[in-house]
Design a protein around this motif. Structure first.
Motif, mmCIF file in Angstrom:
data_model
loop_
_atom_site.group_PDB
_atom_site.id
_atom_site.type_symbol
_atom_site.label_atom_id
_atom_site.label_comp_id
_atom_site.label_asym_id
_atom_site.label_seq_id
_atom_site.Cartn_x
_atom_site.Cartn_y
_atom_site.Cartn_z
ATOM 1 N N MET A 1 0.844 -1.175 0.000
ATOM 2 C CA MET A 1 0.000 0.000 0.000
ATOM 3 C C MET A 1 0.894 1.244 0.000
ATOM 4 S SD MET A 1 -2.700 1.475 2.856
ATOM 5 C CE MET A 1 -3.466 -0.082 3.092
ATOM 6 N N TYR A 2 0.503 2.234 -0.791
ATOM 7 C CA TYR A 2 1.198 3.521 -0.828
ATOM 8 C C TYR A 2 0.158 4.611 -0.674
ATOM 9 C CZ TYR A 2 5.272 1.105 -2.763
ATOM 10 O OH TYR A 2 6.339 0.270 -2.957
ATOM 11 N N THR A 3 0.523 5.663 0.059
ATOM 12 C CA THR A 3 -0.412 6.748 0.333
ATOM 13 C C THR A 3 0.247 8.092 0.091
ATOM 14 O OG1 THR A 3 -1.554 5.394 1.977
ATOM 15 C CG2 THR A 3 -1.891 7.752 2.126
ATOM 16 N N ASP A 4 -0.540 9.025 -0.432
ATOM 17 C CA ASP A 4 -0.150 10.423 -0.612
ATOM 18 C C ASP A 4 -1.346 11.268 -0.185
ATOM 19 O OD1 ASP A 4 0.618 12.960 -1.432
ATOM 20 O OD2 ASP A 4 0.578 12.491 -3.573
ATOM 21 N N LYS A 5 -1.313 11.741 1.058
ATOM 22 C CA LYS A 5 -2.416 12.512 1.651
ATOM 23 C C LYS A 5 -3.711 11.710 1.604
ATOM 24 C CE LYS A 5 -0.115 16.746 0.328
ATOM 25 N NZ LYS A 5 0.014 17.642 -0.791
ATOM 26 N N ASP A 6 -4.720 12.160 0.841
ATOM 27 C CA ASP A 6 -6.030 11.510 0.785
ATOM 28 C C ASP A 6 -6.088 10.346 -0.204
ATOM 29 O OD1 ASP A 6 -5.679 13.177 -1.420
ATOM 30 O OD2 ASP A 6 -7.790 13.722 -1.545
ATOM 31 N N LEU A 7 -4.995 10.088 -0.891
ATOM 32 C CA LEU A 7 -4.933 9.128 -1.988
ATOM 33 C C LEU A 7 -4.169 7.876 -1.569
ATOM 34 C CD1 LEU A 7 -5.191 8.637 -5.133
ATOM 35 C CD2 LEU A 7 -2.967 9.714 -5.288
ATOM 36 N N THR A 8 -4.712 6.706 -1.903
ATOM 37 C CA THR A 8 -4.060 5.424 -1.595
ATOM 38 C C THR A 8 -4.155 4.511 -2.805
ATOM 39 O OG1 THR A 8 -4.649 5.592 0.741
ATOM 40 C CG2 THR A 8 -4.126 3.393 -0.070
ATOM 41 N N ILE A 9 -3.082 3.777 -3.062
ATOM 42 C CA ILE A 9 -3.152 2.656 -4.003
ATOM 43 C C ILE A 9 -2.849 1.398 -3.201
ATOM 44 C CG2 ILE A 9 -2.621 4.020 -6.056
ATOM 45 C CD1 ILE A 9 0.230 2.785 -5.991
ATOM 46 N N ARG A 10 -3.595 0.331 -3.509
ATOM 47 C CA ARG A 10 -3.454 -0.905 -2.733
ATOM 48 C C ARG A 10 -4.044 -2.077 -3.504
ATOM 49 N NH1 ARG A 10 -8.358 -2.466 -1.197
ATOM 50 N NH2 ARG A 10 -9.998 -0.941 -0.865
ATOM 51 N N PRO A 11 -3.654 -3.294 -3.128
ATOM 52 C CA PRO A 11 -4.262 -4.471 -3.750
ATOM 53 C C PRO A 11 -5.765 -4.528 -3.461
ATOM 54 C CG PRO A 11 -2.256 -5.078 -2.573
ATOM 55 C CD PRO A 11 -2.575 -3.661 -2.195
ATOM 56 N N ALA A 12 -6.506 -5.107 -4.372
ATOM 57 C CA ALA A 12 -7.955 -5.254 -4.216
ATOM 58 C C ALA A 12 -8.277 -6.395 -3.262
ATOM 59 C CB ALA A 12 -8.599 -5.515 -5.573
ATOM 60 N N THR A 13 -9.394 -6.248 -2.566
ATOM 61 C CA THR A 13 -9.916 -7.305 -1.695
ATOM 62 C C THR A 13 -11.291 -7.724 -2.223
ATOM 63 O OG1 THR A 13 -11.074 -5.804 -0.208
ATOM 64 C CG2 THR A 13 -8.748 -6.264 0.306
#
Length: 179
Positions: A1-13
């Motif tokens: 998971m990577y985050t930039d303020k209000d934004l996140t990218i992550r694997p789907a569940t």
């Protein structure tokens, strides 16, 4: 998971699948498809059909979700153009038009490129778009990518020919760009 303020990218569940289906396959002619390779046919899928292939989305290294404040708005992905030579192409789709032209694509790809270089032994990352998608080409420029190829008039859409555009970035260029 990577985050930039209000934004996140992550694997789907599994819990994300309904939101993804709604954004991608529920509508016959979703607005996002006008920009994401519209020269390829888009087909709706029932939720049941979509869920039959859920293993292609859940927990995969090559497909992650884009979230803003916990809301799924899109996805990032990659595929191997030629794995033996580590030639990888990446993609992004922001399905929710409320998040277009707000810098989200640039922020997402900055996180995704960092992730790809951190986790794979790549020399280069790149993407392919079309000359009708000026926003995507601008994102590539903002990220320090080079226009590597312009295949003229090979994409036909709405009675007009467009160029296929390939942009890429080398690991050493990214290291200089992000520091």
């Amino acid at each position: 998971m990577y985050t930039d303020k209000d934004l996140t990218i992550r694997p789907a569940t599994e819990e994300d699948l309904y939101a993804l289906w709604t954004l991608i396959y529920k509508e016959e002619a979703p607005e996002w498809k006008q920009w994401d390779a519209p020269y390829y046919e888009h087909k709706t899928l029932s939720l049941e059909e979509y869920l039959k292939e859920k293993e292609k989305r859940i927990g995969q290294d090559d497909f992650w979700l884009i979230e803003v404040e916990g809301k799924v708005i899109g996805s990032v992905s990659y595929y191997w153009e030629h794995k033996p030579s580590q030639w990888l192409e990446m993609g992004i789709a922001i399905y929710d038009s409320g998040y277009w032209s707000g810098g989200y694509g640039t922020r997402v790809l900055r996180l995704w490129i960092t992730h790809l270089f951190n986790t794979l032994s790549l020399v280069r990352v790149g993407f392919t778009t079309w000359s009708g998608n000026q926003r995507m080409m601008k994102v590539g420029e903002k990220l320090g990518m080079t226009l590597e190829a312009r295949l003229r008039k090979c994409r036909y859409y709405n009675g007009k020919y467009y160029d296929s555009i390939r942009m890429g970035l080398l690991r050493e260029e990214w290291s200089r760009h992000v520091l």
